[in-house]
Design an enzyme around this catalytic site. Structure first.
Site, PDB file in Angstrom:
ATOM      1  N   THR A  11       9.049  17.245  36.106  1.00 23.77           N
ATOM      2  CA  THR A  11       9.209  17.110  35.406  1.00 23.77           C
ATOM      3  C   THR A  11       9.993  15.026  35.367  1.00 23.77           C
ATOM      4  OG1 THR A  11      11.520  17.366  34.466  1.00 23.77           O
ATOM      5  CG2 THR A  11      10.230  18.899  34.276  1.00 23.77           C
ATOM      6  N   SER A  15       7.993   7.943  36.213  1.00 20.45           N
ATOM      7  CA  SER A  15       9.040   7.035  36.942  1.00 20.45           C
ATOM      8  C   SER A  15       9.792   7.757  38.234  1.00 20.45           C
ATOM      9  CB  SER A  15       9.202   6.054  36.023  1.00 20.45           C
ATOM     10  OG  SER A  15      10.412   6.571  35.270  1.00 20.45           O
ATOM     11  N   GLY A  16      10.103   6.560  39.424  1.00 22.40           N
ATOM     12  CA  GLY A  16      11.158   6.971  40.014  1.00 22.40           C
ATOM     13  C   GLY A  16      11.315   8.614  40.946  1.00 22.40           C
ATOM     14  N   GLY A  18      10.667  11.278  40.158  1.00 17.96           N
ATOM     15  CA  GLY A  18      10.074  12.261  39.620  1.00 17.96           C
ATOM     16  C   GLY A  18       8.351  11.642  40.356  1.00 17.96           C
ATOM     17  N   TYR A 155      26.538  11.955  31.931  1.00 12.73           N
ATOM     18  CA  TYR A 155      25.777  11.713  32.760  1.00 12.73           C
ATOM     19  C   TYR A 155      26.499  12.583  34.151  1.00 12.73           C
ATOM     20  CZ  TYR A 155      22.167  11.006  36.733  1.00 12.73           C
ATOM     21  OH  TYR A 155      21.944  10.992  38.177  1.00 12.73           O
TER      22      TYR A 155
END
Length: 357
Positions: A11, A15-16, A18, A155
């Site tokens: 999931t 980008s990044g 994942g 976060y």
């Protein structure tokens, strides 16, 4: 577990971390199911994966806050490949700003994506893994799940919660005698991804990647290795490992250090930023990428890590004169950290001089 020919669901794959993880598994010969909100970005990532010999992909646009969509993701993977060997819960968002100024709905959205999204993923993947008798569920937490940050409350809460969820699931599997199914967590330090540019922001200051910054491929390799040899938890990035270790010995010192570093290095002192919701409710319009432009390349990691270690030690040394949340014991330990940190700072200067020369 054997990585080649395994079926992997990722999931946040647009980008990044994942996307880097999907590419890393594809490079090792796995079939990769890519999930995120941005279909165009997923298609592009799938094409990159398919450049590797034998790699198969399946793109499933998914909003992880929708439990039915996450269940459908799991079913699509099984229908196409017959099983799910690995599930990587990675999708995440953040909202940065003073606690009283971040809208409650934004805090709730962060928790929905970062915590409930992982809950839905685990509930979709684990029954399949139990039935087939094997599987690895990898939850991507963060160093922030051990050492909290100011102005990043939602976060921070979510990453602490992910570690708790991971541990609890492991306990259940052990009590029930389930063998062959593993639940693991990965704790990255600051990673070079578009995450910071996409953050919801109510701080009035531009969000930066707090150094040292590590390449996302480093996290991807850690996740692949976790699948090969499952273990409870791994921290990615030398600076992250140091902070986690020191938080056990001097929690008050490290808590204050992180607060200072966040204010000085994570939020710009020069560039303002208007209040915005980032990618909380709508995905970013671009086609996605692995790096975020923060220069987290391997060749810069040594200098940045040594510099950051020095900063931690120096702040800890200054902390002897500051009232610390953790009390006096942390102050006494800070005295032993300072000489090592000063030495690291000197080495960092030599490395920098040689590279520039």
């Amino acid at each position: 577990m054997r990585v080649r020919d395994s079926v992997v669901v990722v999931t946040g794959a647009s980008s990044g971390i994942g996307r880097a993880t999907a590419l890393c598994f594809a490079r090792k010969g796995a079939a990769v199911v890519l999930a995120a909100r941005r279909e165009e970005a997923l298609e592009e990532a799938a094409r990159e994966c398919e450049k590797h010999d034998g790699a198969q992909t399946l793109v499933v646009p998914t909003d992880v806050t929708d439990p039915e969509a996450v269940d459908a993701l799991a079913q699509r993977a099984v229908e196409r490949f017959g099983r799910i060997d690995v599930w990587v819960n990675n999708a995440a968002v953040t909202a940065i700003g003073p606690f009283q100024e971040v809208p409650l709905e934004d805090i709730r959205r962060v928790m929905d994506v970062n915590v409930m999204g992982y809950v839905y993923g685990a509930r979709a993947a684990l029954p399949i893994m139990r039935e087939q008798g094997h599987g690895v569920l990898v939850n991507v937490s963060s160093v922030v799940g051990v050492v909290s940050q100011p102005y990043n409350q939602a976060y921070t809460m979510s990453k602490f919660a992910i570690r708790g969820l991971t541990s609890s699931l492991r306990q259940e599997l052990k009590i029930e005698g389930v063998r062959g199914v593993h639940v693991c967590s990965v704790l990255p330090a600051t990673i070079d991804t578009p995450f910071f540019d996409e953050a919801a922001n109510y701080s009035g200051r531009k969000v930066l990647a707090m150094p040292p910054v590590y390449p996302p491929e480093r996290v991807a390799r850690a996740i692949v290795n976790m699948v090969r040899m499952p273990r409870r938890e791994t921290v990615v990035g030398p600076m992250g490992r140091q902070m986690v270790m020191e938080s056990k010995m001097a929690p008050g010192t490290v808590e204050n250090t992180m607060g200072i570093m966040f204010d000085r290095k994570h939020l710009s002192r020069k560039e303002p930023a208007p209040a915005n919701t980032g990618n909380l409710y709508e995905p970013s319009p671009d086609s996605g990428s692995v790096p975020g432009g923060w220069h987290g390349r391997r060749r810069t990691n040594v200098r940045r890590t040594l510099t950051a270690v020095a900063l931690v030690g120096l702040v800890a040394g200054v902390g002897r004169r500051m009232p610390l949340v953790g009390g006096g014991r942390g102050n006494r330990r800070a005295r032993h950290v300072l000489p090592v940190a000063v030495g690291a700072w000197k080495v960092a200067r030599v490395v920098k001089k040689r590279r520039s020369g």
